[in-house]
Design a protein around this motif. Structure first.
Motif, short mmCIF file in Angstrom:
data_model
loop_
_atom_site.label_atom_id
_atom_site.label_comp_id
_atom_site.label_asym_id
_atom_site.label_seq_id
_atom_site.Cartn_x
_atom_site.Cartn_y
_atom_site.Cartn_z
N ASP A 154 0.81 -1.22 0.00
CA ASP A 154 0.00 0.00 0.00
C ASP A 154 0.84 1.27 0.00
O ASP A 154 0.30 2.38 0.09
CB ASP A 154 -0.96 0.01 1.19
N GLY A 155 2.17 1.14 -0.07
CA GLY A 155 3.04 2.30 -0.12
C GLY A 155 3.28 2.98 1.21
O GLY A 155 3.95 4.01 1.26
N LYS A 156 2.78 2.40 2.31
CA LYS A 156 3.02 2.99 3.62
C LYS A 156 4.35 2.51 4.19
O LYS A 156 4.94 1.54 3.71
CB LYS A 156 1.87 2.65 4.57
N ARG A 157 4.82 3.17 5.23
CA ARG A 157 6.18 2.95 5.72
C ARG A 157 6.33 1.64 6.49
O ARG A 157 5.37 1.09 7.03
CB ARG A 157 6.61 4.13 6.58
N SER A 158 7.59 1.21 6.55
CA SER A 158 7.93 -0.02 7.27
C SER A 158 9.26 0.21 8.00
O SER A 158 10.13 0.94 7.51
CB SER A 158 8.06 -1.20 6.30
N ALA A 159 9.40 -0.40 9.18
CA ALA A 159 10.63 -0.27 9.96
C ALA A 159 11.14 -1.66 10.33
O ALA A 159 10.38 -2.64 10.30
CB ALA A 159 10.39 0.55 11.22
#
Length: 349
Positions: free
Chosen positions: A328-333
């Motif tokens: 979905d193009g959201k961030r990941s850490a």
């Protein structure tokens, strides 16, 4: 489950039919593929025309020089690929770095130890700032010695280099890139988050670590994402002791991530590490679809490296066959440690 650097291949034939930029297809596939590259580059130039096969065959050196600007200026080598987020590759990459002959190579280039990996990761972390590119962090600047040179200084081999043809000395993943990011020339921007994954091969053993860093002023949601990801790792480490089921690690991580409104990436997992870069056991970070087998015993060495995303857990892979991004193009850490199971608990290496 797949380890972080296992390679998922894309069929060259289907990629060509789908219209994905043929620059990324191996040259040895066929003459037709090579000609397709030339035609695609011709179409990218103003006042261009389609070359014939004979023209290509007889004049390739001259023809190639005419198209250098296309290679130099492209930020998107796969115009047919639909990106999930805002991050775009910035090519061409800097040339692959070489190492001195005295550095001992792992088997794919002709007790795990995380100490040197920690030193090199700290070197890379200090380099993070707006304006610097991931390529510069991976290689070297005239003033600061970053990952590649820091490995050489410690008589260590950067394990990712040439691993299944990975072209760089570390993995650098920005924003929606979950893992396996190839360092490129995109300058880091204020408010980015960046995960740096460093692995060293020294005295016959690999050491593998990862941390997420903030670039400049980061929004509160990204700060929470990184904080929760670190807490997930800490909760998993707290379970590490003799006769704990490997299966239980995923449950602890999943519970904490989801209770904070985040999701756990399911496609990639922790792994055994020693004289081999990746080996048994698999250490899934999720509760569902977790088929981990076995129990922890004294002497086992493995990584725990949860990848936690702001949105959905699903991922996609870029046409470079490495870079993994959130669907979905959201961030990941991500954060990672190596653990050694002892008689009474565990030791962080």
């Amino acid at each position: 489950m797949l380890d972080l650097l296992s390679s998922r291949r894309i069929s060259p034939f289907s990629s060509t039919i789908a219209g994905i930029n043929t620059l990324w297809l191996p040259q040895e596939n066929s003459v037709k593929t090579t000609i397709a590259k030339t035609l695609r580059l011709c179409n990218a130039l103003p006042d261009s025309y389609l070359c014939s096969q004979e023209c290509f065959k007889n004049n390739w050196p001259t023809h190639k020089s005419v198209h250098k600007s296309v290679f130099r200026e492209t930020n998107n080598p796969w115009p047919g690929y639909r990106h999930t987020g805002k991050i775009r590759p910035h090519y061409p990459l800097a040339p692959k770095r070489e190492l001195p002959e005295h550095i001992k190579r792992p088997d794919y280039d002709d007790k795990a130890d995380g100490t040197l990996a920690r030193e090199v990761l700290d070197v890379a972390g200090k380099a993070v700032r707006p304006g610097i590119s991931a390529d510069e962090i991976d290689c070297v600047s005239p003033i600061d010695k970053f990952v590649h040179e820091a490995c050489i200084e410690r008589n260590a081999y950067p394990s990712t280099l040439n691993y299944n043809r990975f072209p760089k000395s570390c993995c650098i993943s920005v924003n929606e890139v979950i893992c396996r990011g190839i360092p490129d020339r995109r300058p880091l921007e204020d408010c980015d988050i960046i995960s740096i994954d460093v692995t060293l091969f020294h005295d016959g053993f690999h050491g593998d670590l990862n941390e997420t860093y903030f670039v400049g002023n980061v929004d509160e949601k990204s700060k929470k994402l990184a904080k929760v990801t670190m807490e997930c790792l800490e909760k998993a480490i707290a379970l590490a002791k003799p006769y704990t089921l490997y299966h239980d690690i995923g449950g602890a991580i999943d519970k904490h991530a989801t209770s904070n409104g985040f999701s756990v990436v399911r496609s990639y997992c922790g792994h055994g590490i020693n004289r081999f870069f990746h080996c048994a056991p698999d250490v899934p970070h999720c509760a569902s679809e977790n088929k981990a087998v076995g129990v922890m015993k004294p002497g086992h060495t493995f990584t725990i490296e949860p990848m936690i995303s702001e949105g959905v857990w699903q991922d996609e892979q870029w046409p470079d066959e490495w870079t993994v991004v959130t669907a979905d193009g959201k961030r990941s850490a991500q954060f990672e440690q190596i653990l050694l199971i002892t008689e009474t608990g565990c030791e962080i290496l």
